[in-house]
Scaffold this motif. Structure first.
Motif, PDB file in Angstrom:
ATOM      1  N   UNK A 100       0.830  -1.196   0.000  1.00  0.00           N
ATOM      2  CA  UNK A 100       0.000   0.000   0.000  1.00  0.00           C
ATOM      3  C   UNK A 100       0.867   1.249   0.000  1.00  0.00           C
ATOM      4  N   UNK A 101       1.895   1.210   0.859  1.00  0.00           N
ATOM      5  CA  UNK A 101       2.764   2.388   0.936  1.00  0.00           C
ATOM      6  C   UNK A 101       3.399   2.678  -0.416  1.00  0.00           C
ATOM      7  N   UNK A 102       3.747   1.583  -1.127  1.00  0.00           N
ATOM      8  CA  UNK A 102       4.439   1.769  -2.388  1.00  0.00           C
ATOM      9  C   UNK A 102       3.542   2.480  -3.394  1.00  0.00           C
ATOM     10  N   UNK A 114       1.107   4.404  -2.795  1.00  0.00           N
ATOM     11  CA  UNK A 114       0.915   5.796  -2.398  1.00  0.00           C
ATOM     12  C   UNK A 114       2.102   6.649  -2.781  1.00  0.00           C
ATOM     13  N   UNK A 115       3.277   6.054  -2.568  1.00  0.00           N
ATOM     14  CA  UNK A 115       4.473   6.810  -2.869  1.00  0.00           C
ATOM     15  C   UNK A 115       4.510   7.132  -4.340  1.00  0.00           C
ATOM     16  N   UNK A 125       2.244   9.958  -5.108  1.00  0.00           N
ATOM     17  CA  UNK A 125       2.806  11.253  -4.731  1.00  0.00           C
ATOM     18  C   UNK A 125       3.875  11.671  -5.726  1.00  0.00           C
ATOM     19  N   UNK A 150       3.146  10.402   5.313  1.00  0.00           N
ATOM     20  CA  UNK A 150       3.508   9.411   4.314  1.00  0.00           C
ATOM     21  C   UNK A 150       5.004   9.103   4.351  1.00  0.00           C
ATOM     22  N   UNK A 165       6.100   7.230   7.384  1.00  0.00           N
ATOM     23  CA  UNK A 165       5.815   5.807   7.365  1.00  0.00           C
ATOM     24  C   UNK A 165       6.853   5.066   6.528  1.00  0.00           C
ATOM     25  N   UNK A 166       7.330   5.698   5.448  1.00  0.00           N
ATOM     26  CA  UNK A 166       8.306   5.043   4.587  1.00  0.00           C
ATOM     27  C   UNK A 166       9.676   5.118   5.232  1.00  0.00           C
ATOM     28  N   UNK A 194      13.151   7.406   3.982  1.00  0.00           N
ATOM     29  CA  UNK A 194      12.848   8.616   3.220  1.00  0.00           C
ATOM     30  C   UNK A 194      12.475   9.691   4.223  1.00  0.00           C
ATOM     31  N   UNK A 241      -6.685   5.844  11.020  1.00  0.00           N
ATOM     32  CA  UNK A 241      -5.817   4.944  10.255  1.00  0.00           C
ATOM     33  C   UNK A 241      -5.330   3.764  11.095  1.00  0.00           C
ATOM     34  N   UNK A 278      -6.579   0.437  10.363  1.00  0.00           N
ATOM     35  CA  UNK A 278      -6.069  -0.023   9.073  1.00  0.00           C
ATOM     36  C   UNK A 278      -4.641  -0.539   9.203  1.00  0.00           C
ATOM     37  N   UNK A 279      -3.787   0.237   9.886  1.00  0.00           N
ATOM     38  CA  UNK A 279      -2.385  -0.162  10.049  1.00  0.00           C
ATOM     39  C   UNK A 279      -2.288  -1.517  10.734  1.00  0.00           C
ATOM     40  N   UNK A 284       8.953  -6.602   1.238  1.00  0.00           N
ATOM     41  CA  UNK A 284       8.529  -5.198   1.141  1.00  0.00           C
ATOM     42  C   UNK A 284       9.406  -4.316   2.018  1.00  0.00           C
ATOM     43  N   UNK A 289      11.912  -1.337   0.811  1.00  0.00           N
ATOM     44  CA  UNK A 289      11.747   0.040   1.286  1.00  0.00           C
ATOM     45  C   UNK A 289      13.021   0.542   1.956  1.00  0.00           C
TER      46      UNK A 289
END
Lengths: 329, 499
Positions: free
Chosen positions: A1-3, A5-6, A9, B32, B35-36, B39, B375, B378-379, B393, B397
């Protein structure tokens, strides 16, 4: 999901920047964005100026320009990356008198040659160093003559801050101390923020600081400018005398420039075109106002003039680096 | 009532539709990137900077600030769920936050992190509004001897961080110190332990080590288990229980105060604030052994501290024109391009801009709470992902995050190397967190020790002559004694039992 979204963006960012840069005449194949490599951290003077330049330059070239900082080793990591990059017009370097003149002497072993491996594209701006004192810690020092008198009276009492060993702020201080024959102690810091803090707190009393981060301070009177390291006074600080005038050191100057380089072998038409466009941008009144607000001096010049400036500065800084005793290995 | 008038001015700027919109965008982007993993706000803000040249300065600053403190919120999410600090400041959140997740209390941990951050954000906003100038002056009292003393205190604190054996904690901290030696020495310009590798000349990046030691090492350890322990998503209710709230609230208050103070120090950072808060919570806890096993205070304190610190680090820049860290330097560069260079006269010259940005921080914190709380449910579902999907994943990342720092593939390899090191540490029963603290504090301590002696022309008494420095050093000595004594007693007790 994060991917996902990224990606969304990133897509949005690209779309907006594409819209802002606009599309104009087709010049060279637009397979990918042009990158300007910076050798210093994000937020450093080179980064700020490269981003300022990238916008109008991208617009006239009809290309997206990305600023990519590969910082480290006094800018050498970025320089080496560009020296080894494919000379296809997609990779530029925002170099400085530091990376392309001082480092040639300062670093004993470089994996590239600052002259042979690069094609100079355009000289951009002169970056003056301002000699400052803090009026709170040294209220009685109102001019460079006062400073020299005080330093001569008490040798070894004053500290001068720099943004690092071998940085232009260090070398300007060493060059100044030697020319004026005063004993002041070098205290290096890791970049501009801690050095400025030391000047504020009084840990260091004297500093040659690049104009960009202190324009606001000078206007507010937090720091008192005693002189500017350029050969002539600069438009943004018309009341600040040159070091040569203020300290009675005829001929003294110590500045570093920012300039664009490409890897040797980049096609001639591309180099010529970017040189022309960069000069046009530097002469644009709106752009000129922004550079002057940062205390910079635009230097639109031909490529031959740029080559001469670089050759002259390599010699000049070799001598200064040796006399200062600075070295990095 | 100057303050009320100022706040009124600030809110009138902050709640215009445009500014509200960009505050929201900033908070969203911040969450966002938080969370990543890897980054960080620095890279993001520098990428978005050119877009803001066309904005009003206040709008641009509101958005950029939103990204920064938004990232502090988001960073805790992955730290709690998958033991991967999204931001450097959330490293300590992994210690207890992830343990809570393993016990099925992920929802509670996330909620406490969000609420603690919100509380801290609100208090820090008020703090900035009321006390900016005196706080900035306090920052100026810190010279090299004070920084040295502060780092010494921090290093002793590093040992307190560890929940296991003290000798192992000391060993790991020393390893961190040694790793911190790598790079160019500031004072002499000499390169140490770089082996002519250009990427090492400025030292190893914090993110590289943190991602390796936490993210990669955790995956390696999990891989060798024949049977994967399935994480239970929720035990009990999703939200924190009354007891969890009761224990979290005072910790959040302490974390906020500590974080606000450390954020003001030039060179202080959200990460240092979080570390200190954790050490404090553990030290004053009645039962310190709960830490590292899912103590609520270990989440509430540091999460509040890092958010408070992130916000108060604006103080030196906005009131003195001195950037406290690289990110503030970038913000200052941006402000210069907008034509509003920060300086000590900034508040009086640009009141609308100053108070507008300050008040928008509170607005942004409300938005972040509204974004984050829903959220959580969801998380938590992410924990149901099977490892065969989750691990690749995370690894991907981490690689993207580290590569995005300097566009350097070598650093990605370094990260993998640290993954192996982290795996070995875990196998030997050592905790990686003190290593990171040693790595961060060691070089600063050395740098400031030598600078203090350079400035004092070699006189060592300077550390005791200056009151703040002397106080901090005495604090460090006391803490050291407190650390040594109980274990001393314990070994003696054991010796008696063996007789």
């Amino acid at each position: 999901m994060s991917v996902t979204r990224r990606c969304a963006v990133a897509g949005a960012v690209l779309a907006v920047s594409a819209a802002l840069s606009g599309a104009s005449a087709q010049e060279w194949p637009k397979e990918r964005p042009i990158q300007i490599i910076g050798g210093f951290p994000t937020g450093a003077g080179t980064d700020i100026f490269a981003r300022l330049l990238a916008e109008p330059l991208g617009r006239v070239l009809g290309q997206t320009i990305v600023v990519d900082n590969r910082s480290g080793a006094g800018g050498n990591i970025g320089s080496e990356f560009v020296a080894r990059a494919k000379p296809d017009g997609y990779t530029f370097l925002i170099g400085t008198a530091g990376t392309h003149a001082i480092n040639a002497t300062l670093y004993k072993q470089l994996n590239f040659d600052v002259v042979r491996d690069f094609e100079p594209v355009a000289l951009l701006v002169d970056v003056p160093n301002v000699l400052i004192v803090n009026p709170k810690t040294l209220p009685e020092i109102k001019s460079c003559a006062d400073l020299l008198a005080a330093a001569k009276k008490e040798p070894g009492k004053f500290n001068y801050a720099s943004t690092g060993n071998g940085a232009s702020t260090h070398l300007a201080g060493a060059q100044f101390a030697q020319a004026a024959n005063v004993d002041i102690v070098h205290v290096p810091y890791r970049g501009t923020p801690p050095a400025m803090n030391a000047m504020m707190s009084g840990e260091a009393q004297i500093m040659f600081q690049q104009s960009i981060p202190i324009m606001g301070q000078l206007k507010a009177g937090t720091f008192r400018p005693l002189g500017i390291s350029t050969a002539q006074r600069v438009a943004a600080l018309p009341d600040v005398p040159t070091i040569a005038e203020a300290c009675n050191l005829p001929g003294w100057e110590s500045t570093t420039w920012y300039a664009l380089f490409v890897p040797k072998g980049t096609p001639e038409p591309i180099v010529r075109r970017v040189n022309e466009e960069a000069n046009k941008i530097l002469r644009d009144p709106e752009f000129e106002r922004k550079t002057k607000d940062m205390g910079l001096v635009p230097l639109p010049s031909s490529r031959d003039e740029f080559r001469q400036v670089q050759a002259r500065d390599i010699d000049k800084w070799r001598d200064r680096v040796r006399k200062s005793g600075a070295q990095v290995d | 009532m100057d303050l009320l008038a100022n706040l009124w001015l600030g809110f009138s700027v902050a709640v215009t539709p445009t500014n509200l919109l960009f505050c929201l965008i900033g908070a969203l982007v911040g969450t966002l990137i938080g969370v990543l993993p890897g980054i960080g706000p620095l890279a993001t803000i520098s990428m978005l900077l050119p877009l803001t040249y066309h904005f009003e300065p206040v709008t641009a600053l509101i958005m950029l600030a939103g990204i920064y403190y938004g990232a502090q919120y988001g960073g805790s999410t992955t730290a709690i769920l998958v033991n991967l600090p999204g931001e450097t400041s959330s490293v300590v959140t992994t210690l207890d936050g992830h343990q809570m997740a393993r016990q099925g209390r992920a929802g509670a941990a996330l909620a406490i992190a969000a609420l603690g951050s919100f509380f801290a954000g609100s208090v820090a906003t008020l703090f900035i509004a009321v006390a900016s100038p005196p706080l900035a002056e306090l920052g100026l009292q810190f010279q090299a001897p004070e920084y040295f003393a502060l780092m010494a205190l921090g290093l002793v604190g590093a040992v307190v961080l560890a929940s296991g054996a003290i000798d192992k904690a000391i060993g790991v901290t020393v390893l961190g110190l040694l790793l911190g030696m790598i790079g160019t020495d500031v004072n002499s310009g000499t390169e140490r332990f770089t082996f002519r590798v250009p990427e090492l000349s400025d030292g190893i990046g914090f993110v590289v080590i943190a991602m390796g030691l936490f993210g990669v090492a955790d995956i390696l350890v999990n891989l060798e288990k024949a049977e994967m322990p399935r994480l239970t998503a929720v035990v009990g209710r999703l939200w924190p229980s009354k007891d969890e709230f009761r224990r979290a609230a005072p910790a959040a208050v302490r974390g906020t105060l500590l974080g606000s103070l450390i954020g003001v120090l030039p060179g202080g950072s959200a990460a240092l604030a979080a570390f200190s808060s954790y050490a404090l919570e553990k030290k004053i806890a009645r039962d310190p052994t709960r830490f590292g096993r899912g103590a609520v205070e270990g989440v509430a304190g540091p999460e509040s501290a890092n958010n408070a610190g992130a916000q108060t680090s604006f103080i030196p820049m906005l009131t003195l024109g001195i950037p406290a860290n690289a990110l503030m330097a970038l913000m200052m560069g941006a402000m210069q391009i907008y034509g509003v260079a920060p300086s000590p006269r900034f508040i009086s010259e640009q009141p609308a801009l100053f108070w507008g940005v300050i008040c928008s921080m509170w607005v942004g914190n409300v938005m972040l709470l509204v974004i984050n709380l829903p959220l959580i449910g969801l998380w938590v579902q992410m924990l149901r992902l099977p490892y065969r999907l989750l691990h690749p994943t995370i690894l991907l990342l981490c690689c993207i995050g580290v590569y995005s720092l300097n566009s350097s593939a070598t650093e990605v390899l370094f990260m993998l190397g640290f993954g192996v090191l982290g795996y070995l540490l875990l196998k030997f029963g050592c905790e990686p967190a003190p290593l990171l603290l040693g790595f961060v504090l060691g070089p600063l301590m050395e740098e400031n020790l030598r600078r203090a002696l350079l400035v004092s022309r070699g006189d060592p008494w300077v550390f005791l002559q200056r009151p703040i420095s002397a106080g901090l050093l005495i604090g460090a000595a006391l803490l050291l004694v407190a650390v040594i004594l109980p274990s001393f007693r314990r070994t003696r007790e054991q010796a008696f039992q063996e007789e």
